[in-house]
Write a protein that holds these residues in place. Structure first.
Motif, mmCIF file in Angstrom:
data_model
loop_
_atom_site.group_PDB
_atom_site.id
_atom_site.type_symbol
_atom_site.label_atom_id
_atom_site.label_comp_id
_atom_site.label_asym_id
_atom_site.label_seq_id
_atom_site.Cartn_x
_atom_site.Cartn_y
_atom_site.Cartn_z
ATOM 1 N N SER A 21 30.915 43.539 40.208
ATOM 2 C CA SER A 21 31.676 42.378 40.648
ATOM 3 C C SER A 21 31.102 41.125 39.992
ATOM 4 O O SER A 21 29.913 41.060 39.697
ATOM 5 N N CYS A 22 31.966 40.159 39.793
ATOM 6 C CA CYS A 22 31.538 38.871 39.259
ATOM 7 C C CYS A 22 32.211 37.784 40.084
ATOM 8 O O CYS A 22 33.448 37.688 40.106
ATOM 9 N N ALA A 23 31.408 36.994 40.762
ATOM 10 C CA ALA A 23 31.914 35.894 41.575
ATOM 11 C C ALA A 23 31.795 34.598 40.801
ATOM 12 O O ALA A 23 30.707 34.242 40.341
ATOM 13 N N ALA A 24 32.927 33.909 40.644
ATOM 14 C CA ALA A 24 32.952 32.650 39.903
ATOM 15 C C ALA A 24 33.076 31.485 40.876
ATOM 16 O O ALA A 24 33.781 31.568 41.877
ATOM 17 N N SER A 25 32.410 30.406 40.563
ATOM 18 C CA SER A 25 32.509 29.195 41.370
ATOM 19 C C SER A 25 32.476 27.984 40.451
ATOM 20 O O SER A 25 32.025 28.069 39.311
ATOM 21 N N GLY A 26 32.990 26.890 40.937
ATOM 22 C CA GLY A 26 32.978 25.656 40.171
ATOM 23 C C GLY A 26 34.291 25.298 39.517
ATOM 24 O O GLY A 26 34.529 24.131 39.193
ATOM 25 N N ARG A 27 35.142 26.294 39.273
ATOM 26 C CA ARG A 27 36.463 26.062 38.710
ATOM 27 C C ARG A 27 37.233 27.373 38.714
ATOM 28 O O ARG A 27 36.669 28.429 38.923
ATOM 29 N N THR A 28 38.511 27.277 38.498
ATOM 30 C CA THR A 28 39.331 28.463 38.288
ATOM 31 C C THR A 28 39.665 28.561 36.802
ATOM 32 O O THR A 28 39.384 27.631 36.031
ATOM 33 N N PHE A 29 40.280 29.678 36.395
ATOM 34 C CA PHE A 29 40.405 29.946 34.970
ATOM 35 C C PHE A 29 41.850 30.215 34.557
ATOM 36 O O PHE A 29 42.107 30.986 33.629
ATOM 37 N N GLY A 30 42.790 29.554 35.234
ATOM 38 C CA GLY A 30 44.180 29.667 34.851
ATOM 39 C C GLY A 30 44.372 29.284 33.400
ATOM 40 O O GLY A 30 43.828 28.290 32.932
ATOM 41 N N HIS A 50 38.274 42.805 28.826
ATOM 42 C CA HIS A 50 38.807 41.444 28.862
ATOM 43 C C HIS A 50 40.065 41.464 29.710
ATOM 44 O O HIS A 50 40.864 42.405 29.625
ATOM 45 N N ILE A 51 40.244 40.429 30.544
ATOM 46 C CA ILE A 51 41.452 40.343 31.346
ATOM 47 C C ILE A 51 41.909 38.899 31.376
ATOM 48 O O ILE A 51 41.110 37.990 31.653
ATOM 49 N N PHE A 68 36.692 52.913 32.016
ATOM 50 C CA PHE A 68 36.450 51.637 32.691
ATOM 51 C C PHE A 68 37.778 50.939 32.962
ATOM 52 O O PHE A 68 38.737 51.081 32.190
ATOM 53 N N SER A 69 37.796 50.163 34.035
ATOM 54 C CA SER A 69 38.986 49.404 34.376
ATOM 55 C C SER A 69 38.578 48.023 34.877
ATOM 56 O O SER A 69 37.740 47.908 35.787
ATOM 57 N N VAL A 70 39.164 46.984 34.286
ATOM 58 C CA VAL A 70 38.866 45.609 34.684
ATOM 59 C C VAL A 70 40.020 45.068 35.522
ATOM 60 O O VAL A 70 41.191 45.354 35.248
ATOM 61 N N SER A 71 39.667 44.312 36.546
ATOM 62 C CA SER A 71 40.685 43.705 37.398
ATOM 63 C C SER A 71 40.173 42.355 37.886
ATOM 64 O O SER A 71 38.983 42.056 37.761
ATOM 65 N N ARG A 72 41.079 41.538 38.422
ATOM 66 C CA ARG A 72 40.651 40.241 38.951
ATOM 67 C C ARG A 72 41.401 39.930 40.230
ATOM 68 O O ARG A 72 42.493 40.446 40.464
ATOM 69 N N ASP A 73 40.771 39.106 41.038
ATOM 70 C CA ASP A 73 41.368 38.627 42.277
ATOM 71 C C ASP A 73 41.377 37.106 42.191
ATOM 72 O O ASP A 73 40.349 36.461 42.397
ATOM 73 N N ASN A 74 42.531 36.557 41.870
ATOM 74 C CA ASN A 74 42.624 35.108 41.673
ATOM 75 C C ASN A 74 42.280 34.338 42.943
ATOM 76 O O ASN A 74 41.637 33.287 42.881
#
Length: 121
Positions: A21-30, A50-51, A68-74
Motif C-alpha cells: 500500500s502507498c498512502a499519499a498526503s499533501g495533494r491529490t494527483f488528478g 503504473h496507473i 502483479f496488479s496495481v490499483s488506486r483508491d482516489n
C-alpha cells in the motif's frame, strides 16, 4: 508538503502473495499518475507498474505482467500493488511514486521511502 508512505512489505516464500500500500498526503494527483518501482541490492531501480489517476489505465513491466496488479483508491488517496506468485527475483525495496501532471511511465515528481520485500524459502 507531499508525502508518500509505503507499507505491506515483508518476508514471504516463493509462490506467496503480498499486497503493498502507498498512502499519499499533501495533494491529490488528478491528471497525473502513480507508480511502483523496485530496486534490488546492487542493481538499478526498475519500473514495475503504473496507473493513471483519473481513468486507472495500467501498465506493467514484462517481468511482473500477469502476476502483479496495481490499483488506486482516489477517495483515500492510496495506491496498491497486489503481488501474486512471488519469485525470489522479486526481492527488492519497492518504492511508490506520484505526479500530478501528464507524463511518461518513468516520469515522477514524488517518491516514498520504500518497503522491503524478500522472497525466500
Amino acid at each position: 508538503q507531499v508525502r508518500l508512505v509505503e507499507s505491506g512489505g515483508g518476508l514471504v516464500q516463493p509462490g506467496d502473495s503480498l499486497r503493498l500500500s502507498c498512502a499519499a498526503s499533501g495533494r491529490t494527483f488528478g491528471g497525473g499518475a502513480m507508480g511502483w518501482f523496485r530496486q534490488a541490492a546492487g542493481k538499478e531501480r526498475e519500473f514495475v507498474a503504473h496507473i493513471t489517476w483519473t481513468l486507472a489505465i495500467t501498465y506493467y513491466a514484462d517481468s511482473v505482467k500477469g502476476r502483479f496488479s496495481v490499483s488506486r483508491d482516489n477517495a483515500k488517496n492510496m495506491v496498491y500493488l497486489q503481488m501474486n506468485s512471488l519469485k525470489p527475483e522479486d526481492t527488492a525495496v519497492y518504492y511508490c511514486a506520484a505526479r500530478g501532471r501528464p507524463g511518461g511511465l518513468y516520469d515522477f515528481d514524488y517518491w516514498g521511502q520504500g518497503t522491503q520485500v524478500t522472497v525466500s524459502s
